[in-house]
Design a protein around this motif. Structure first.
Motif, short mmCIF file in Angstrom:
data_model
loop_
_atom_site.label_atom_id
_atom_site.label_comp_id
_atom_site.label_asym_id
_atom_site.label_seq_id
_atom_site.Cartn_x
_atom_site.Cartn_y
_atom_site.Cartn_z
N TYR A 20 18.94 25.42 43.60
CA TYR A 20 20.40 25.45 43.59
C TYR A 20 20.76 26.73 42.86
CZ TYR A 20 25.25 23.87 43.41
OH TYR A 20 26.61 23.75 43.59
N LEU A 21 21.02 27.76 43.61
CA LEU A 21 21.22 29.11 43.09
C LEU A 21 22.68 29.51 43.21
CD1 LEU A 21 19.76 31.75 42.13
CD2 LEU A 21 19.57 32.32 44.56
N VAL A 22 23.26 29.97 42.11
CA VAL A 22 24.65 30.40 42.09
C VAL A 22 24.66 31.91 41.88
CG1 VAL A 22 26.87 30.19 40.89
CG2 VAL A 22 25.36 28.19 41.10
N SER A 23 25.38 32.62 42.75
CA SER A 23 25.48 34.07 42.66
C SER A 23 26.93 34.49 42.80
CB SER A 23 24.68 34.73 43.80
OG SER A 23 23.35 34.28 43.82
N GLN A 24 27.27 35.59 42.12
CA GLN A 24 28.63 36.12 42.22
C GLN A 24 28.57 37.47 42.93
OE1 GLN A 24 30.68 36.28 38.46
NE2 GLN A 24 32.58 35.78 39.46
N ASP A 25 29.48 37.68 43.84
CA ASP A 25 29.53 38.93 44.60
C ASP A 25 29.84 40.09 43.64
OD1 ASP A 25 30.52 41.09 46.29
OD2 ASP A 25 30.69 39.60 47.88
N VAL A 26 29.03 41.13 43.66
CA VAL A 26 29.23 42.25 42.74
C VAL A 26 30.44 43.11 43.13
CG1 VAL A 26 26.81 42.38 42.02
CG2 VAL A 26 27.58 43.76 43.95
N HIS A 27 30.92 42.96 44.36
CA HIS A 27 32.07 43.74 44.81
C HIS A 27 33.38 42.96 44.76
CE1 HIS A 27 29.38 46.93 45.99
NE2 HIS A 27 28.66 46.05 46.67
#
Length: 108
Positions: free
Chosen positions: A45-52
């Protein structure tokens, strides 16, 4: 899909927060990651935030089965986090992409 392989159930989803609420949404999803880390059948369960675009948060999930995933959504603590996250979303959540996960690092 290779014949005879045992696939896992995967989801790849994009959630967009209202302006200025991306960090708060990501924090809630990281809480969800903690909750499901010990759930039956949860591999990733991986959470990532868009760098742009800090308003966009991506969630990558891998479960043993779709049933394991669906059962995780019934847990009262998970339902509480969903209720907490919904007002932060900029519109309805986009339908995630369902994947047949074949394998790779972290899934052995």
């Amino acid at each position: 899909m290779p014949q005879g392989s045992q696939t896992k159930y995967g989801l790849f989803g994009k959630l967009k927060a209202v302006e200025g609420k991306g960090e708060e949404l990501a924090a809630i999803l990281l809480e969800a990651a903690q909750l499901v880390s010990s759930a039956k059948g949860c591999w990733i369960y991986l959470v990532s935030q868009d760098v742009h675009n800090a308003s966009v948060v991506w969630v990558t999930e891998v479960w043993e089965t779709q049933e394991d995933h669906d059962n995780s959504l019934k847990a009262p603590a998970v339902r509480a986090l969903i209720s907490k996250a919904m007002p932060l979303l900029d519109g309805a959540p986009e339908k995630g992409t369902t994947l047949a996960v074949l394998g790779g690092k972290g899934l052995q």
